[in-house]
Each structure stands twice: as C-alpha cells, then as structure tokens.
Motif scaffolding. Structure first.
Motif, short mmCIF file in Angstrom:
data_model
loop_
_atom_site.label_atom_id
_atom_site.label_comp_id
_atom_site.label_asym_id
_atom_site.label_seq_id
_atom_site.Cartn_x
_atom_site.Cartn_y
_atom_site.Cartn_z
N ILE A 169 0.84 -1.20 0.00
CA ILE A 169 0.00 0.00 0.00
C ILE A 169 0.88 1.25 0.00
N GLU A 170 0.54 2.18 -0.85
CA GLU A 170 1.17 3.50 -0.87
C GLU A 170 0.13 4.51 -0.41
N VAL A 171 0.41 5.21 0.69
CA VAL A 171 -0.47 6.27 1.16
C VAL A 171 0.23 7.60 0.84
N MET A 172 -0.45 8.44 0.08
CA MET A 172 0.17 9.66 -0.44
C MET A 172 -0.70 10.88 -0.11
N ASP A 209 3.67 18.25 11.86
CA ASP A 209 3.79 18.85 13.19
C ASP A 209 2.64 18.35 14.07
N PRO A 210 2.92 17.83 15.26
CA PRO A 210 1.86 17.30 16.12
C PRO A 210 0.75 18.30 16.42
N ALA A 211 1.11 19.57 16.57
CA ALA A 211 0.10 20.59 16.87
C ALA A 211 -0.85 20.79 15.70
N VAL A 212 -0.31 20.74 14.48
CA VAL A 212 -1.15 20.88 13.29
C VAL A 212 -2.05 19.66 13.15
N ALA A 213 -1.50 18.46 13.35
CA ALA A 213 -2.30 17.24 13.25
C ALA A 213 -3.42 17.25 14.29
N LEU A 264 -3.69 13.48 7.68
CA LEU A 264 -4.50 12.27 7.50
C LEU A 264 -3.68 11.13 6.91
N ALA A 265 -2.81 11.46 5.95
CA ALA A 265 -2.00 10.42 5.33
C ALA A 265 -1.06 9.78 6.36
N GLN A 266 -0.48 10.60 7.21
CA GLN A 266 0.42 10.07 8.25
C GLN A 266 -0.31 9.11 9.17
N ILE A 281 4.60 5.73 3.13
CA ILE A 281 3.90 7.01 3.27
C ILE A 281 4.72 8.07 2.56
N THR A 282 4.11 8.76 1.60
CA THR A 282 4.81 9.83 0.89
C THR A 282 3.95 11.08 0.88
N HIS A 283 4.63 12.21 0.80
CA HIS A 283 3.94 13.51 0.76
C HIS A 283 4.42 14.24 -0.50
N ARG A 284 3.66 14.08 -1.57
CA ARG A 284 4.11 14.51 -2.89
C ARG A 284 4.45 15.98 -2.96
N ASP A 285 3.64 16.83 -2.33
CA ASP A 285 3.79 18.27 -2.54
C ASP A 285 4.27 19.01 -1.29
N LEU A 286 4.84 18.28 -0.36
CA LEU A 286 5.24 18.91 0.91
C LEU A 286 6.28 20.01 0.71
N ASP A 287 7.14 19.84 -0.30
CA ASP A 287 8.21 20.83 -0.51
C ASP A 287 7.87 21.85 -1.59
N LYS A 288 6.66 21.80 -2.12
CA LYS A 288 6.30 22.72 -3.20
C LYS A 288 6.32 24.18 -2.74
N ARG A 289 5.86 24.43 -1.53
CA ARG A 289 5.83 25.81 -1.03
C ARG A 289 7.25 26.35 -0.92
#
Length: 296
Positions: A169-172, A209-213, A264-266, A281-289
């Motif tokens: 499974i890939e969660v993205m 970040d735990p606070a954001v989650a 949610l993905a995490q 677990i991948t975050h495709r656009d995490l570095d886009k900003r």
C-alpha cells in the motif's frame, strides 16, 4: 535460503498456455524476469548474476521460439542440476488442443510452428518437441479451464517466498492545486475540513507537526470521516488481495498538500502498518511551497 543460492524458475510449455500471465506473476513476486534469452547467453548471465550477489530469484521464459537452441537448452538444464549455487524448478504450462486452438482463433495470432500452415499441425509439432521439457518439469499446470487470475493464484501458491508480502500500500498526500496523482487507485478530498493555513501559528508548519495534526483531528467532522474511512478500507482490502491486486495507492488531497492531507495520510499509513500491511507514506507536494519561495 542461503544468501549465495539462486532460485531459478524456468517457465515453459505450450504456446498460448499462459506464459505471459506467468511471467507477469513472477515479476509481482519479486523475481528478476527474462523472456526468451538464447541459451548460449545463459552462462555469461549466470556469472554476472553470481558476481552481483544481489539477485536471488530469477524466472526465465523458454519456449518454442528457442527451438533453434533446443539441444543447448536441455544441456543447460542438465548442467544447472549439477551446480550448488542454483536451485532450479521447471514450470510447464499446458492446455488441451481444443483450448489452444480457441485462444489462437480469439487473438488471431499465428502459431510459431504453423506460420503458413494449419494451426493444429503446429500445435501437434510443438507438443512433440516440448515433451522432454515437460518430463523434466517439477510442476505442470493445465490452464485449459483456468482464468488468468486463477493461474496467477496457482503461481503465487507455489512460488511465493514465505514472509515476503505480495500486496503493498502506498499512502500519499497531495495538493489539488498541483494536479491529481495519475497513479492513484483511491482519491480522497479532505478540503471540507477547516484549513490550518489560515491559523497564523500553523501557516508555516505542515501536517507532520503534532500541533497541526491535533488541530486537524480536533475538528468535529474529521474523526468521524477518518473512522468511516478505516472501516471502508478494512472491508475493501481483503477483497483487493483476494482478487490478486499487488499494490494499492491511496491519495489524500487538500488545497496545497501541506496540512490536512499530510496529517491524515500520516495517521492512515501508521494505522495500516499496525494492521500488518506493508505501507509506504509519501507527501508529494510537501516541498512545493519551499520551491515557490526559492524561485521568487
């Protein structure tokens, strides 16, 4: 299995009996697959494999297209049976003459031994030529009444290495503003949740970040949505495995792929890991900003 031992599977049999499905199945089992390599290249191939030390599972398709090398094939197999570093198994795929004729008629292909003659004559010639290989086979599978999925299951049952998963499974997480992931099997839109981006202290952070989650899951609808999602996947996942699916990509999207989707993905990925599924677990656009800021 010893580290220096190669597991070799020779896939052979009647043309039209399912060798294409077989080689695809072995690929999904993690085998290094080669289709119709001339036998005179095999000694060099073995040396390269042995020197690399990285390949431990190999599947070779040898069929009637190799008929010019047939004597070399038999000699090669006899030689392999006397080595200590290769464990060889021959999988022979067969089917009734009637079924082979039907398959050739359906695909409108010519039999390799009957390019200009009767189809049935080619099948009879091939059956006689392949008899010695069939006699050497450790496993003979008659595919006359098997669907491609059933043949795949048969191969998995006989050749799957213990404790090696065949379903992954890939969660993205992703941002809708950067486009949908084209390889996703399931796409979830969580833009209905309040966006942490508009909370000044959370804006520069991400869903890692735990606070954001905590902020994301403290929203009244977030936990309800998540529990329903888990229940849905628990219902669907065994069905995917049973139907022979080897991978599943679950893509969770929000606007920019920074906060809600990441949180949610995490959580989803970690929960699926706890349920003993192999998960990335991948975050495709995490570095886009970050990239946008650097370009400005």
């Amino acid at each position: 299995m010893k580290p220096d031992t190669l597991n070799l599977v020779i896939i052979t049999g009647m043309s039209g009996a399912g060798k294409t499905v077989a080689i695809q199945s072995f690929e999904d089992l993690g085998y290094f697959c080669v289709d119709n390599m001339p036998p005179n290249l095999l000694p060099k191939f073995w040396e390269l494999v042995k020197e690399s030390g990285k390949i431990t599972k190999i599947a070779l398709v040898i069929d009637i297209r190799s008929r010019a090398f047939y004597d070399e094939i038999i000699s090669m197999l006899s030689g392999l049976e006397n080595t200590n570093f290769v464990t060889t198994k021959i999988l022979f795929l067969d089917a009734s003459n009637e079924e082979l004729v039907s398959r050739y008629k359906e695909t409108r292909r010519s039999h390799p031994l009957a390019m200009e003659g009767r189809l049935m004559d080619g099948i009879v010639k091939e059956r006689a030529l392949m008899q010695e290989m069939k006699n050497r086979a450790q496993l003979i599978v008659d595919t006359t009444s098997l669907s491609p999925r059933q043949l795949r299951e048969e191969i998995f049952d006989n050749f799957k290495i213990a404790n090696v998963p065949t379903f992954h499974i890939e969660v993205m997480s992703f941002g809708f503003k950067y486009g949908l992931p084209i390889d996703a099997d399931i796409v979830l839109d969580v833009r209905f949740l309040p966006n942490p981006y508009y909370v000044p202290e959370f804006k520069p952070k991400t869903g890692l970040d735990p606070a954001v989650a905590k902020y994301v899951f403290d929203q009244p609808t977030a936990e309800t949505f998540y529990q329903q999602l888990i229940a849905l996947l628990q219902t669907a996942m065994p069905g995917y495995v049973k139907e022979g699916k080897t991978s599943l990509t679950i893509a969770i999207g929000c606007t920019g792929g920074q906060h809600r989707s990441v949180a949610l993905a995490q959580r989803l990925g970690k929960d699926l890991i706890e349920q003993k599924y192999p998960v990335d677990i991948t975050h495709r656009d995490l570095d886009k900003r970050k990239e946008t800021v650097n370009r400005s």
